[in-house]
Structures are given as structure tokens and as C-alpha cells.
Enzyme design. Structure first.
Site, PDB file in Angstrom:
ATOM      1  N   GLU A 143     -30.191-110.022 -41.305  1.00  0.00           N
ATOM      2  CA  GLU A 143     -31.118-109.313 -42.190  1.00  0.00           C
ATOM      3  C   GLU A 143     -31.236-109.940 -43.580  1.00  0.00           C
ATOM      4  O   GLU A 143     -32.184-109.679 -44.315  1.00  0.00           O
ATOM      5  CB  GLU A 143     -30.733-107.828 -42.316  1.00  0.00           C
ATOM      6  CG  GLU A 143     -29.314-107.585 -42.782  1.00  0.00           C
ATOM      7  CD  GLU A 143     -28.338-107.373 -41.637  1.00  0.00           C
ATOM      8  OE1 GLU A 143     -27.377-106.617 -41.836  1.00  0.00           O
ATOM      9  OE2 GLU A 143     -28.535-107.986 -40.575  1.00  0.00           O
ATOM     10  N   CYS A 163     -24.503 -80.766 -61.440  1.00  0.00           N
ATOM     11  CA  CYS A 163     -25.515 -80.558 -60.408  1.00  0.00           C
ATOM     12  C   CYS A 163     -25.112 -79.420 -59.468  1.00  0.00           C
ATOM     13  O   CYS A 163     -25.161 -78.262 -59.854  1.00  0.00           O
ATOM     14  CB  CYS A 163     -25.777 -81.863 -59.655  1.00  0.00           C
ATOM     15  SG  CYS A 163     -27.327 -81.842 -58.733  1.00  0.00           S
ATOM     16  N   SER A 188     -18.194-106.464 -49.597  1.00  0.00           N
ATOM     17  CA  SER A 188     -17.369-105.720 -50.564  1.00  0.00           C
ATOM     18  C   SER A 188     -16.460-106.616 -51.396  1.00  0.00           C
ATOM     19  O   SER A 188     -15.348-106.230 -51.762  1.00  0.00           O
ATOM     20  CB  SER A 188     -16.526-104.651 -49.856  1.00  0.00           C
ATOM     21  OG  SER A 188     -17.337-103.763 -49.131  1.00  0.00           O
ATOM     22  N   GLU A 220     -30.250 -72.717 -50.224  1.00  0.00           N
ATOM     23  CA  GLU A 220     -29.992 -73.957 -49.489  1.00  0.00           C
ATOM     24  C   GLU A 220     -28.985 -73.714 -48.369  1.00  0.00           C
ATOM     25  O   GLU A 220     -29.050 -74.342 -47.308  1.00  0.00           O
ATOM     26  CB  GLU A 220     -29.461 -75.041 -50.440  1.00  0.00           C
ATOM     27  CG  GLU A 220     -29.167 -76.358 -49.753  1.00  0.00           C
ATOM     28  CD  GLU A 220     -28.616 -77.428 -50.693  1.00  0.00           C
ATOM     29  OE1 GLU A 220     -28.416 -78.562 -50.231  1.00  0.00           O
ATOM     30  OE2 GLU A 220     -28.390 -77.121 -51.884  1.00  0.00           O
ATOM     31  N   LYS A 252      -5.995-119.951 -47.526  1.00  0.00           N
ATOM     32  CA  LYS A 252      -6.835-120.637 -46.552  1.00  0.00           C
ATOM     33  C   LYS A 252      -8.236-120.847 -47.133  1.00  0.00           C
ATOM     34  O   LYS A 252      -8.921-119.876 -47.495  1.00  0.00           O
ATOM     35  CB  LYS A 252      -6.919-119.818 -45.255  1.00  0.00           C
ATOM     36  CG  LYS A 252      -5.621-119.791 -44.469  1.00  0.00           C
ATOM     37  CD  LYS A 252      -5.242-121.203 -44.003  1.00  0.00           C
ATOM     38  CE  LYS A 252      -3.951-121.216 -43.191  1.00  0.00           C
ATOM     39  NZ  LYS A 252      -3.584-122.583 -42.770  1.00  0.00           N
ATOM     40  N   THR A 253      -8.652-122.089 -47.218  1.00  0.00           N
ATOM     41  CA  THR A 253      -9.954-122.414 -47.804  1.00  0.00           C
ATOM     42  C   THR A 253     -11.060-122.549 -46.763  1.00  0.00           C
ATOM     43  O   THR A 253     -12.222-122.671 -47.114  1.00  0.00           O
ATOM     44  CB  THR A 253      -9.876-123.730 -48.600  1.00  0.00           C
ATOM     45  OG1 THR A 253      -9.599-124.809 -47.686  1.00  0.00           O
ATOM     46  CG2 THR A 253      -8.786-123.667 -49.655  1.00  0.00           C
ATOM     47  N   GLU A 276     -23.166 -88.531 -65.805  1.00  0.00           N
ATOM     48  CA  GLU A 276     -22.325 -89.701 -65.532  1.00  0.00           C
ATOM     49  C   GLU A 276     -23.110 -91.009 -65.507  1.00  0.00           C
ATOM     50  O   GLU A 276     -22.545 -92.082 -65.731  1.00  0.00           O
ATOM     51  CB  GLU A 276     -21.588 -89.524 -64.193  1.00  0.00           C
ATOM     52  CG  GLU A 276     -22.442 -89.549 -62.948  1.00  0.00           C
ATOM     53  CD  GLU A 276     -22.975 -88.186 -62.528  1.00  0.00           C
ATOM     54  OE1 GLU A 276     -23.326 -88.012 -61.351  1.00  0.00           O
ATOM     55  OE2 GLU A 276     -23.045 -87.292 -63.401  1.00  0.00           O
ATOM     56  N   HIS A 310     -27.258 -85.186 -64.195  1.00  0.00           N
ATOM     57  CA  HIS A 310     -26.142 -86.095 -63.893  1.00  0.00           C
ATOM     58  C   HIS A 310     -25.796 -86.931 -65.124  1.00  0.00           C
ATOM     59  O   HIS A 310     -26.261 -88.066 -65.268  1.00  0.00           O
ATOM     60  CB  HIS A 310     -26.516 -87.015 -62.731  1.00  0.00           C
ATOM     61  CG  HIS A 310     -26.532 -86.339 -61.402  1.00  0.00           C
ATOM     62  ND1 HIS A 310     -25.431 -86.265 -60.580  1.00  0.00           N
ATOM     63  CD2 HIS A 310     -27.525 -85.667 -60.764  1.00  0.00           C
ATOM     64  CE1 HIS A 310     -25.750 -85.600 -59.481  1.00  0.00           C
ATOM     65  NE2 HIS A 310     -27.008 -85.227 -59.566  1.00  0.00           N
ATOM     66  N   LYS A 357      -9.696-129.270 -52.723  1.00  0.00           N
ATOM     67  CA  LYS A 357     -10.185-129.252 -51.344  1.00  0.00           C
ATOM     68  C   LYS A 357     -11.512-128.493 -51.261  1.00  0.00           C
ATOM     69  O   LYS A 357     -12.467-128.953 -50.622  1.00  0.00           O
ATOM     70  CB  LYS A 357      -9.144-128.595 -50.436  1.00  0.00           C
ATOM     71  CG  LYS A 357      -9.513-128.656 -48.949  1.00  0.00           C
ATOM     72  CD  LYS A 357      -8.584-127.817 -48.096  1.00  0.00           C
ATOM     73  CE  LYS A 357      -7.165-128.357 -48.134  1.00  0.00           C
ATOM     74  NZ  LYS A 357      -6.294-127.595 -47.184  1.00  0.00           N
ATOM     75  N   LEU A 388     -22.869 -76.914 -61.044  1.00  0.00           N
ATOM     76  CA  LEU A 388     -23.471 -75.804 -61.791  1.00  0.00           C
ATOM     77  C   LEU A 388     -23.895 -74.692 -60.840  1.00  0.00           C
ATOM     78  O   LEU A 388     -23.679 -73.500 -61.112  1.00  0.00           O
ATOM     79  CB  LEU A 388     -24.674 -76.286 -62.604  1.00  0.00           C
ATOM     80  CG  LEU A 388     -25.457 -75.186 -63.340  1.00  0.00           C
ATOM     81  CD1 LEU A 388     -25.948 -75.679 -64.703  1.00  0.00           C
ATOM     82  CD2 LEU A 388     -26.657 -74.677 -62.539  1.00  0.00           C
TER      83      LEU A 388
END
Length: 566
Positions: A160, A392, A14, A416, A198-199, A520, A518, A234, A395
Site C-alpha cells: 500500500e 468530553c 512503530s 447515547e 545486526k545491520t 489536550e 479537548h 558497514k 464531562l
């Protein structure tokens, strides 16, 4: 000849590899280069379509119906890179293809192994992005990519991720090391107790990469605090990169759209071009600077309530929040988003939780939990005259609410959630009835819609024919359409092929619109999606009228008596 940039991440997950990759793509496009973006994910799912939003955030859908990682949303918002099925591969897809080839006998009796067979498949996927012909918006075939940016999901050190890292190591052997660039995104933590950066975590992360055989060319260091020259020296010394190749990427508290300008200030785009032997003009970022100026200096402040099932997980509705921000910038409006759990509305009632908001947005979702909260929130917006935008499932909930409380269909629901409802106003299409596999079987991808001239949705788009992306399984039941229309609901948009309901709106309401698709997914910071722009504009208008009403002088008792006598 196509160049390749590989973006890896270390220390923790992340860190924003997707956002950084998208920003790099945008900067290279601003320099006149043709860019293709790609994400390789290490999980075993074939695609994220069956994964919970709590696990993975939103599922981003492409025009061709591919269900992909949410980072592809960053790619589309920041760049003009054409995205397609070949743009996102998972370990599940890779292994599935390798196993299919083995079953067909394509390995000629050889023992199938991770190296070379799995890594060869990964390399083929990387090469395919550069070589696959792509058609542009005008129908013309786009030129081959100058640069392909491939982001490797996960964190260096994860088991993985190893086949993907090995594959990109091998890729430079055949493509040529001078045509490949490795960028490693890492974390430089700040310890408050010691008051220092901190490196060491970065050194260890790069060390793990070098053990695999990958020597990063550029390090992008995420940090809360400025990285001083001593720390940069460094990092450069122990990680074997030039000092100028240690790029600081400080946290952006204001907006993610500051990232490209921050990278330009650190000359990242120039370094990339120099290292890959690309001669390009300097990027013109005036439009991006204007966008940030509008974001920093709004003329209005509004609040939008987003009532959803996954409201507490920001990434679950990532594209919706971004699309609201884009529309806010277009209207010079600062938007405060209230993330409200639909279950809380169900338990406490809409009046208590929604009063004071300038607009209500109900997004998509799956499962019965919180449905009644969405329905009651929509009723509140309809009766109070608050701008409402449903997407979606939004509606479908609006259709249920209108059916119950206006048309008089007691017990109206979606099959559903209630298979025995007396009024199945939302139901499955016949072709969906026998489906057992959940992955990739919904109504997916870009589909055409015809809009009714003069409708609110037509006014927003300025066109009667549009194309938007879908991701759903249930539809409005056209058997109830006449009853709804008789009570004032307008079906202003229908699919071009089979007359399925795509949009509903309520004439006479300040702004009440819901869509089955959709929208967006097609919003960009410099080109807001038209429906989001219309919705935010209605919320701005509502807020302005409330402010004007509050500024009006209160009539004195004498004034009241005069008006009464008059």
C-alpha cells in the site's frame, strides 16, 4: 525556493518516524527556518475518524476540524508548523479525489491508472502544503515555507505504500534533486544470544528503496545498544551513504523530549542544512535543556488515575498523557500515571482501585462499555475531595453522576447509552438527529467559549474568551440547567454561538472541573495547557498537605484530655 525532506521507515513499523520528523522540524525552526509538516498515510480510510483507538491510537483534531493521524500531535507539540486539512492525506482521500475527477470527466477519456494519475495527485498534495497561504495567530499571512517535511506512513516493502514512494521519487525530478532530501529511519536490532548488532535488516530495507529508485541521503538507525564505528562503516558501505550520514538514534528510556538533543549531538540538523544548501545559525536549545532538567530533577511526586475505556492502549490517550507530563514539568512534579480500565472500576469499585491517587482524570471515548465505572469513579472523587478533571465524555459522565446522586434525577443518563432514560441530561442536538454517515459529522474543530469571570476555569486561563477544539456528538441538555445550578453546580463556560455547555465546576470542592472540548490538543512541553496545569497544581497541593499532615506529631493522651477539657 522551498526545500523538501521525505522521511520513510523500514524493517518494522512503530520506529518513531513521527517523533523523529517532529524533532527535525523543531531543530530547523530553532535555526530560524520556516517549516511545514505533512503526513501521508497508506490506509484506505478517508481519515482516522471512524477507526478504533485499538487499531490506530487517538484521533488528533486540528483547528479546522480535520480528524488526523496522532503523529500530527507530535508535530504540534514540537514545532510551530501550522497544521491544516492539507497536512494529512490518506490513500482513501487520494483515490476519492482521483475518482471524483474521473467522474467529472477531467481526464478527457484517458484510462485512469496508478501511474501517472494517482502519483500526480500525491505530488500535488505535497506541493500544496508549500504553496497554501497560512494565517498565523496574529492574523497575518505567514511567509512561504523554507522546508516541507513529509513523513510517509507504513514500512518500505508494504504494497500500500508503493504509490507514495513512487510519487516522492518522481517529485525530485520536477523540484530538483538538490532541493529534495531523503531520510530513512530503520532498525538495527541487537541479538542478545550473539551479543552483537545486526545491520542486515537495514541493508535489505535500503536495498528495497533503491530498487524503487530512491537513494537515501541520511540513515537514522534506531537501536537499543550503541552502534560502533565498524557497524556504521558497514552500513555506510552497503547502503551507499557517507559515514557521517549514519545517525544513531538510541532508545530513550527517560523521555521522548531527549530525541532532539540526541539528533543535535549527531549533527543531523547541520547535515540537513549542508545537503540542502541552507545557511543558518546554530540552534539555541537552552529552553529544551531547561525543560529536561526540570523533568530529571522534580521537587514533587504525584500520582494521577486516568480512568478510561482504552486505558490499556497507551496511544489511545497519547495527547492526554503528554499534556500531563507538560504540566508536571511546569510544576517540577514527577507524575506517575495509573492507567485504569473503567470496566475494572465498575466491577471492583473505586475505593479499591483509586485510593492513594492524588487526582482523577476521566477522558473521552465512545460506546457504552465501562460508562458506569467512570460515573462511580467521579462520584468517589467528588465525595472524597480528590481533584477531578473530566474531558468530553468525562464531562457527560460527571453530569450524569451529579444528576443521579445530588439533583435526585433517578435514572439520569445520556441518550447515547439509554434512549429511554427518564432524564436525558445528555442528548443529541436537533441537527445531529438525522445524520447517518459517521465520518466527519461530529462537532469538530476550534470553537469559541465565553467564561464566567471569577470561575475556576477563568482562573486557569486568565481570560474570559477562549478557543478550544471539539470532537463529540452529544451535548448537555439545557432543560436541566436550572436544576443543576440550584444544587450548586456551576456552568462557567458556554459556547459563544449557541449557549451550549462547555464547562462545569463545583465550587467548594478542592478542584472539580470538566470540559466538553479537548484541551489536550493544544498543550506543548514549553507551554503547558492551562487546565492541565491547574489540575496538576491541585494534585501537587493535595499531596503536599497529606505529607504535612503525616509529619505532624500525634497528640498524647494527656494532650487529648487537655483539649477535651478546654
Amino acid at each position: 525556493m522551498t526545500r523538501h525532506i521525505f522521511v520513510t521507515g523500514g524493517v518494522v513499523s512503530s520506529l518513531g518516524k513521527g517523533l523523529t520528523s517532529a524533532s527535525i522540524g523543531m531543530l530547523l525552526e530553532k535555526r530560524g527556518l520556516s517549516v511545514r509538516m505533512q503526513k501521508l498515510d497508506p490506509y484506505l480510510n478517508v481519515d482516522p475518524g471512524t477507526m478504533s483507538p485499538y487499531q490506530h491510537g487517538e484521533v488528533y483534531v486540528l483547528d479546522d476540524g480535520s480528524e488526523t493521524d496522532l503523529d500530527l500531535g507530535h508535530y504540534e507539540r514540537f514545532t510551530n508548523s501550522p497544521l491544516m486539512r492539507e497536512t494529512n492525506y490518506t490513500t482513501g482521500q487520494i483515490y476519492q479525489e482521483v475518482i471524483n475527477k474521473e467522474r467529472r470527466g477531467e481526464f478527457l477519456g484517458k484510462t485512469v491508472q496508478v501511474i501517472p494519475h494517482v502519483t500526480n495527485e500525491i505530488k500535488d498534495c505535497i506541493a500544496r502544503v508549500a504553496s497554501t497561504p497560512v494565517t498565523g495567530p496574529d492574523g497575518q499571512t505567514l511567509p512561504p515555507a523554507d522546508v516541507v517535511i513529509t513523513e510517509i506512513g507504513g514500512t518500505v516493502g508494504d504494497i500500500e505504500s508503493l504509490p507514495f514512494l513512487e510519487a516522492i521519487r518522481q517529485f525530485s525530478i520536477t523540484a530538483g534533486r538538490e532541493k529534495c532530501l531523503y531520510i530513512h529511519l530503520t532498525l538495527v536490532p541487537y541479538l542478545k544470544a550473539a551479543r552483537e548488532l545486526k545491520t542486515k535488516p537495514t541493508q535489505h530495507s535500503v536495498g528495497q528503496l533503491r530498487e524503487i529508485g530512491i537513494a537515501p541521503d541520511i540513515l537514522i538507525c534506531r537501536t537499543e545498544q550503541p552502534i560502533g564505528r565498524e557497524d556504521r562503516e558497514k552500513i555506510a558501505l552497503f547502503c551507499n551513504v557517507g559515514l557521517e550520514s549514519v545517525i544513531e538514534e538510541r532508545d530513550k528510556d527517560f523521555s521522548i523530549y531527549e530525541v532532539p538533543l540526541s539528533l543535535v549531538e549527531n549533527r543531523l540538523d547541520q547535515q540537513i542544512c549542508d545537503k540542502l544548501g541552507l545557511t543558518t545559525p546554530q540552534p539555541n536549545l537552552d529552553d529544551w535543556r531547561d525543560l529536561l532538567h526540570r523533568l530529571r530533577h522534580p521537587d514533587h511526586e504525584i500520582s494521577i488515575a486516568v480512568v478510561g475505556k482504552y486505558a490499556e492502549h497507551v496511544d489511545a490517550y497519547k495527547s492526554i498523557y503528554e499534556a500531563l507530563d507538560h504540566a508536571g514539568m511546569a510544576h517540577k512534579a514527577s507524575i506517575r500515571i495509573g492507567r485504569i480500565r473503567s470496566e475494572d472500576v465498575e466491577a471492583e469499585g473505586p475505593e479499591r482501585l483509586l485510593s492513594g491517587y492524588d487526582g482523577l482524570l476521566v477522558p473521552g471515548g465512545f460506546g457504552e462499555r465501562g460508562i458506569e465505572g467512570k460515573v462511580s469513579a467521579i462520584r468517589w472523587a467528588r465525595e472524597k475531595g480528590v481533584p477531578f478533571f473530566g474531558i468530553c465524555l468525562g464531562l457527560q459522565c460527571a453530569a450524569v453522576e451529579f444528576g443521579r446522586n445530588v439533583v435526585g434525577l433517578e435514572g439520569a443518563h445520556s441518550t447515547e447509552f439509554d434512549k429511554d432514560t427518564p432524564h436525558p441530561v445528555i442528548c443529541l442536538l436537533d441537527e445531529q438527529q438525522s445524520i447517518t454517515d459517521m465520518g466527519g459529522t461530529m462537532r469538530l474543530g476550534a470553537q469559541s467559549t465565553d467564561l464566567e469571570p471569577g470561575s475556576l476555569v477563568h482562573e486557569c486561563y486568565g481570560d474570559v474568551k477562549i478557543s478550544e477544539r471539539h470532537r463529540h456528538r452529544y451535548e448537555f441538555n439545557n432543560k436541566y440547567r436550572q436544576q443543576y445550578e440550584a444544587h450548586g453546580l456551576k456552568f462557567a463556560g458556554t459556547s459563544r454561538q449557541d449557549a451550549l455547555v462547555e464547562t462545569i465546576e463545583l465550587p467548594g470542592h478542592p478542584w472539580f472541573l470538566a470540559v466538553q472540548y479537548h484541551p489536550e490538543f493544544k498543550s506543548k512541553p514549553i507551554k503547558p495547557q492551562p487546565l492541565f496545569s491547574g489540575f496538576v497544581g491541585a494534585a501537587v497541593k493535595r499531596r503536599s498537605s497529606k505529607r504535612e499532615d503525616a509529619a505532624k506529631p500525634t497528640p498524647s493522651p494527656a494532650d487529648d484530655s487537655i483539649e477535651a477539657n478546654h
